[in-house]
Scaffold this active site. Structure first.
Site, PDB file in Angstrom:
ATOM      1  N   LYS A 144       0.797  -1.117   0.145  1.00 22.58           N
ATOM      2  CA  LYS A 144      -0.046   0.080  -0.222  1.00 22.58           C
ATOM      3  C   LYS A 144       0.972   1.230   0.193  1.00 22.58           C
ATOM      4  O   LYS A 144       0.286   2.335  -0.387  1.00 22.58           O
ATOM      5  CB  LYS A 144      -0.993   0.023   1.084  1.00 22.58           C
ATOM      6  CG  LYS A 144      -1.860  -0.893   1.058  1.00 22.58           C
ATOM      7  CD  LYS A 144      -3.138  -0.635   0.554  1.00 22.58           C
ATOM      8  CE  LYS A 144      -4.510  -1.775   0.430  1.00 22.58           C
ATOM      9  NZ  LYS A 144      -5.536  -1.201  -0.315  1.00 22.58           N
TER      10      LYS A 144
ATOM     11  N   SER B  58      -9.504   1.314   7.611  1.00 20.39           N
ATOM     12  CA  SER B  58      -9.317   0.787   8.842  1.00 20.39           C
ATOM     13  C   SER B  58      -8.143   0.012   8.573  1.00 20.39           C
ATOM     14  O   SER B  58      -7.838  -0.945   9.527  1.00 20.39           O
ATOM     15  CB  SER B  58     -10.540   0.097   9.627  1.00 20.39           C
ATOM     16  OG  SER B  58     -10.897  -0.699   8.505  1.00 20.39           O
TER      17      SER B  58
END
Lengths: 313, 313
Positions: B52, B77
């Site tokens: 990511k 989250s």
């Protein structure tokens, strides 16, 4: 025969095409926790999952053609068992591994996977020696002790040799100590490379024979060692102790809690699997060590064989 | 704006001094289990613990000086939250992360460690959007969606780009699929490098929106996704689906049992930590796949952020 720096260099030449040259990893966050610059030598990535393969491979390759034919024998319930079985398989000779009846299924499976022949013994030292003697006589093979053996010591020293070859000289190297094969090989390699490198052993408080022997200047075997670091329960041998007594700069004791915390930090932050014994040398840095503050420190992560079904967290 | 191969190459040029060039590992034993030659691209070792960071860094570096000043915003989250916070910190700009009240303490701590500002929202989509809108207005910052964003897609594609640059062309690449940022970037990178590389997404049976959308040729969001692979519960976005529909060769479904077994095999045999989502692409090879037998296969191990207190074994 005394082990010298040259023996470690020769061992490395002999085994290097058979072993993994394991990576040296660094971690900013672990540097910041330890307050020092750390270089982790990752023997958890070694073949058989531990540094033990270095010594075992060196011992197996040291045998004459004639001796090799009858195979090798050892008694071990730990990483040396699997490492010797794999080393013997690599030379295509038999390996007879004497293991106690209650050895873990995981460790037995590793030996069998590598083609080793398991001979069970009872739980007492007497039973183990009796069975090993019988296997020795029946097979005519060569006993390879897990650590009290010059070929093993020289082989284990090659991990530190690769480390300093790769990152240059260091202020200190920390290695776990159990029977002392890794620590004695490490100190000979380090001081052979640069006599100013300080070398420390790291040992569980609950299996502190090396610490007590080092302080007393004479061998004091462990009486009832008990640690989550199952690879660190053995006691020094006379050959490893002679080297450690003379060359090593100190032994750090670590608590069970520190071992588990070190293991968890390495798993979480470095994303690699080390066994409790493998984490012991980093554990020693979780206490304040003013003499090591800000220094360049090599850490031998000795192995990564852990039973995932019984983790301490 | 359509993402093209060139965008991935540009993204790589832009981010390469900020990201880790993660290693490509191999394992004889996992090759033998899969019946193929596997090349594991280890994004578990990426900064922030997951691929990511590539997309987040590319998005943050794509902002003009003026836009950068007011910072970036996202709702997540999971791994995107920490990755965006770290990317923003790297450029020294603010990051506002909208997280549900029940987000895990571990994930919140990661965001805070990286200097991100957490704004809590309720558990409903409506609450999340309301809070995010308010943060957008108040801060004047830029929203960076976790996957439905060209800058993110181009950044995620750099993992596969590095993989084929390092090991040469491959017969296939397997990547997990959730929102589709990684899979769409991977397929553009792979086919841009060599149009013959087949690219497959790997998805939990219990969160199979990509599989169903791919079969139906239209977006079918997940209704109640539920998988141990917590990173794989999101549904495709329109931008990622357009690329996946057109370019990807297939979606493999994996069971929860296969995900856990794959994760365990990687931990035990490779001695590295991958999260369940990260293990999903290897999990797809635990079933017989005649079309992949004996092939050279790239496996994207997407991340290594796992809560050691609640392991599935």
């Amino acid at each position: 025969m005394q082990v010298r720096f040259d023996d470690i260099k020769h061992a490395h030449t002999k085994i290097k095409s058979y072993i993994h040259r394991t990576p040296v990893l660094t971690s900013r966050i672990l540097n910041s926790i330890a307050g020092a610059r750390l270089f982790f030598k990752c023997e958890n990535f070694q073949k058989s999952g531990a540094f033990k393969f270095r010594g075992a491979m060196n011992a197996v390759l040291s045998l004459s053609e004639e001796d090799a034919r009858t195979g090798v024998i050892t008694h071990s319930s730990g990483n040396h068992a699997g490492a010797l079985a794999l080393a013997a398989k690599t030379r295509n000779i038999p390996a007879f591994i004497v293991m106690p009846e209650n050895a873990s299924e995981v460790k037995e499976a590793a030996v069998r996977d590598y083609g080793g022949r398991i001979i069970h013994c009872g739980l007492t030292l007497a039973s183990r020696e009796e069975v090993a003697d019988k296997v020795l006589k029946d097979s005519g093979g060569t006993l390879i002790h897990p650590y009290n053996d010059e070929r093993i010591i020289a082989g284990q020293g090659t991990a530190a040799l690769e480390l300093v070859e790769e990152v240059g000289t260091l202020d200190a190297i920390l290695a776990p100590v159990s029977g002392g094969g890794l620590l004695s090989g490490t100190v000979l390699a380090a001081k052979g490379f640069d006599e100013n490198i300080r070398v420390y052993g790291c040992e569980p408080e609950q299996a502190d024979d090396a610490y007590r022997s080092f302080q007393a200047g004479k061998l004091i075997p462990a009486e009832s060692p008990d640690s989550i670091a199952d690879g660190l329960r053995a006691s020094l041998g006379d050959k490893t102790f002679q080297i450690i007594k003379k060359e090593v700069d100190g032994i750090f004791l670590v608590s069970e809690r520190q071992i588990i915390e070190a293991m968890r930090l390495i798993w979480e932050r470095m994303k690699i699997i080390v066994e409790p014994s493998g984490a012991a040398s980093f554990a020693a840095l979780l206490l304040s060590r003013p003499e090591l503050s800000g220094k360049r420190i090599g850490i031998i992560l000795s192995g990564g064989n852990v039973d995932l079904s019984s983790l301490p967290f």
